[in-house]
Design a protein around this motif. Structure first.
Motif: not given
Length: 378
Positions: A286-295, A312-321, A324-332
């Motif tokens: 999530p932090l890598a993605l958040a940085a990308c969105l800032q760019l 498929h790599y994220n089994a057990g712990h997906d991107l938003l795991h 605390a505010n998953p909505d900011v990294l959720s696609p719309v």
């Protein structure tokens, strides 16, 4: 203001988080994930702590220059990933201190959202039609998948299978990017690219390994499909010859591998001078993605954003795991909104990160072999 501590956290499935805290309690998070080599990156933070505990965290450019140049030996995946995580954390901290998103401090907003794409098909592409339909139902309009599994230097590959998989994803209503993943060697890459040319792909990614720039230039001159490359390049100097040669149409710097927000902003500006688009690499956390969105928020030539939701790599712990505010990294509707919160705009569940770090996850990529027993590119 002075840096009081720099902490690193190994969290599943394969991420390395960074937390920088100032003496006044202000803090920032970053991500220094280098898939399969987290321990090496973690080790690189020993010298960064020696240099920057006590430094002013707001002097991000000075920290970057000292970290890059001050150790004499420069560049490479490990050192640049460590610097990337530190750089992201400093932008997050500074943004929290001043109450501004990083994009505001880097020149201001140029867009409200960026088109996102998701992965389908896993390491060995399969069932892509059904997977593409599922991504369509999630609201995505674009996907990426691997072109092939392991492929030898010379073989008789079934290129028709690759074409059929692409058409199956397109039939589900998706635009498709196809990742050769450096698995395809020169002779096969030329043939496969020719077979794919009529399909109207978004791009082909890493049609040849980046250590073979002269071959990439040859392939670029032979086909009209946009060529994307860059996840294994770590600085503006690494990207420089590819831009100068005209061999790439889309560059894919990874903000957790290529020196963080500061360096990737410079890489993107350099690409703009060559009329080259930017689609940051990000099968990470999530932090890598958040940085990308800032760019994306402050960079005009960003066109697409990869995200690892459901990869498929994220089994057990997906991107938003750990968010605390998953909505900011959720696609719309197939787009990721540009976060408006301070710093990177994402809140991390610190207690969950510290608990996960206790297990020190050790992720390694698979090793593949050809039918004759020799090593195959993954």
């Amino acid at each position: 203001m002075k840096i009081a501590r720099i902490e690193t956290f190994h969290v599943p499935p394969r991420w390395l988080f960074v937390r920088v805290e100032a003496e006044d309690g202000c803090y920032g998070w970053g991500e220094a994930s280098l898939e399969g080599h987290s321990e090496a990156v973690d080790g690189a933070f020993e010298s960064l702590r020696d240099r920057f505990i006590g430094a002013d965290p707001r002097r991000i450019e000075d920290v970057w220059q000292v970290a890059y140049r001050g150790g004499f030996y420069r560049g490479g995946a490990v050192l640049m990933s460590a610097l990337a995580g530190l750089d992201q954390a400093l932008w997050d901290l500074k943004g929290r201190h001043y109450g501004l998103p990083a994009w505001e401090m880097m020149g201001g907003q140029v867009r409200d959202k960026v088109r996102a794409y998701a992965w389908i098909g896993g390491d060995r592409p399969d069932d892509v039609g059904e997977a593409a339909a599922a991504r369509k139902a999630q609201g995505f309009s674009a996907v990426k998948m691997n072109a092939t599994s392991e492929l030898d230097y010379l073989t008789a590959p079934r290129f028709d299978d690759v074409v059929e998989r692409v058409r199956a994803a397109q039939a589900a209503g998706m635009d498709v990017g196809l990742d050769f993943h450096g698995r395809v060697h020169r002779a096969m890459a030329k043939q496969l690219a020719k077979h794919l040319e009529p399909l109207g792909l978004l791009f082909i990614e890493e049609p040849i390994l980046s250590e073979n720039p002269e071959v990439l230039a040859q392939i670029s001159n032979q086909i009209s499909i946009p060529i994307a490359l860059g996840e294994r390049l770590y600085s503006r100097w690494d990207f420089k010859p590819f831009l100068a040669s005209g061999a790439v149409d889309i560059i894919q710097p990874d903000l957790s591998h290529a020196g963080g927000l500061s360096e990737c902003r410079r890489i993107a500006a350099m690409a703009e001078a060559y009329d080259v688009a930017v689609a940051p690499h990000c099968p990470l956390g999530p932090l890598a993605l958040a940085a990308c969105l800032q760019l994306a928020g402050c960079t005009p030539n960003v066109v697409l954003q990869e995200m690892s939701l459901g990869i498929h790599y994220n089994a057990g712990h997906d991107l938003l795991h750990f968010c605390a505010n998953p909505d900011v990294l959720s696609p719309v509707d197939g787009f990721l909104p540009i976060p408006t919160g301070p710093g990177l705009g994402v809140e991390i569940d610190e207690a969950a990160v510290r608990k996960a770090d206790a297990e020190k996850v050790r992720w390694r990529n698979p090793i593949w072999r050809q039918e004759d027993g020799s090593f195959a590119e993954w």
